[in-house]
Design a protein around this motif. Structure first.
Motif: not given
Lengths: 85, 303
Positions: A75, A78, A82
């Motif tokens: 997480i 990310l 991301a």
């Protein structure tokens, strides 16, 4: 790179979230793996002839209890890489 | 045997001191040293880094995103035509898909090499690789007999194959050739292996207990009030087993890359690779194998 204030706030929130996620997410696995290692030490001290079996089981148990920490790592990665603002 | 001049120990100490000095110096400068001829004169100069760490990570782990962000032309082995050819097949993730398939082919070749090097002397005097592989096989054979029973020894080749494949996948990232990466770093590979493991678990359970006796706890709320949770739990097994492998390998690779670029690829990556490549890679391959085995042994036991 030019950013508006809203984009800056979103980026800062994502980075802060990644830090908090990793920090809190590392608490549980650290505690759990420490308990497992301590109990394995006790077991080996009680019966040294089973040391191989105990070590094997300890490693598997630690890797399983590590998985929540790994989820928080995913997480956090990310959030850092991301999230495009 | 006597040496003239400095002994080996002294040389190691001198090289170590130089290494540590370079590590400390290059960490603070954020520059790399360039040695060569330029404008007709020999020069040693510091040049600023081409990339920041964030860009290096993006280039290493999301090559297609890096291309579109920087507006560069994609090439495979320096050829644009080859890139265009693969772009028609893979679409938006051409580079990562190409490197993944290349690495998987290399891993398969390595496993074939292991198999042939072991098989060649099967009835002869055992060679060293054969003794090693027989040790690995015997170890997993013991595990299978312990958890599945002696009548299911036919599962040993499957289990050893899972272990060898993941282990070679994790080890191959340590080879210092540009473009070499662990295939398990891409989520598709662990996810595919997780789905395969759970499929094998259910096929084994159906063959052991029969179709209806295996499926009834999942779909009959009268017999099992928690049936929906059990069905979701089967899906979450796939997620947990594959994300564990993926996260460990990806996190290790990112940590190795970040710390290596902080210390300019000197001395530190060896120790980092020892931990994240050798130790974590072996442990995670073993854990994946053990979990695949214990899922089978849980599924075939009678309540």
């Amino acid at each position: 790179m030019e950013m508006t204030i809203a984009q800056g706030i979103a980026k800062a929130a994502a980075l802060l979230g990644a830090g908090v996620c990793m920090g809190i997410g590392a608490l549980g696995p650290g505690l759990g793996e420490g308990f497992v290692a301590g109990k394995a030490c006790e077991g080996i001290a009680r019966s040294p002839e089973n040391a191989n079996l105990i070590t094997r089981t300890m490693l598997v148990g630690q890797a399983v209890s590590e998985s929540t920490g790994i989820y928080s790592l995913v997480i956090a990665l990310l959030l850092v890489f991301a999230v495009k603002v | 045997m006597t040496h003239k001049g400095l002994s080996l120990k002294t040389w190691i100490i001198i090289i170590g001191v130089i290494e540590i000095a370079v590590v400390i110096l290059s960490g603070g400068l954020n520059k790399t040293l360039q040695v060569g001829f330029e404008d007709g004169t020999f020069a040693i100069r510091n040049v600023a880094d081409k990339y920041s760490i964030q860009e290096a990570i993006t280039e290493e782990f999301q090559p297609d995103l890096y291309l579109t962000e920087n507006g560069e032309e994609g090439t495979i082995y320096g050829s644009t035509a080859l890139y265009d050819f693969f772009h028609r097949i893979f679409g938006g993730s051409t580079l990562s898909a190409f490197s993944l398939i290349r690495m998987l082919i290399i891993v398969n070749l390595a496993i074939l090499l292991i198999a042939f090097s072991v098989k060649k002397y099967l009835f002869d005097r055992p060679s060293k690789p054969q003794i090693l592989m027989e040790g690995v096989y015997e170890f997993f054979d013991g595990l299978v007999i312990d958890s599945l029973g002696k009548e299911r020894r036919s599962y040993t080749p499957y289990v050893v194959t899972i272990f060898l494949f993941i282990w070679v996948c994790n080890m191959i990232g340590m080879i210092p050739i540009p473009g070499f990466m662990e295939p398990t770093r891409n989520l598709n590979v662990p996810l595919g292996m997780g789905i395969m493991c759970i499929t094998v678990v259910h096929i084994t359970a159906i063959r052991t207990k029969g179709l209806w006796r295996h499926l009834e706890p999942f779909i009959n709320p009268i017999k099992n009030p928690m049936c929906v949770l059990d069905a979701v739990g089967e899906i979450s097994k796939v997620v947990s087993i594959s994300f564990r492998l993926f996260g460990n390998i990806l996190g290790g690779a990112i940590i190795v890359l970040v710390i290596s670029s902080l210390v300019k690829f000197i001395l530190f990556p060896v120790g980092l690779n020892l931990f994240f490549g050798l130790f974590v890679g072996t442990i995670q391959a073993f854990v994946f194998t053990m979990l695949a085995l214990s899922y089978i042994s849980v599924a075939i036991t009678e309540e």
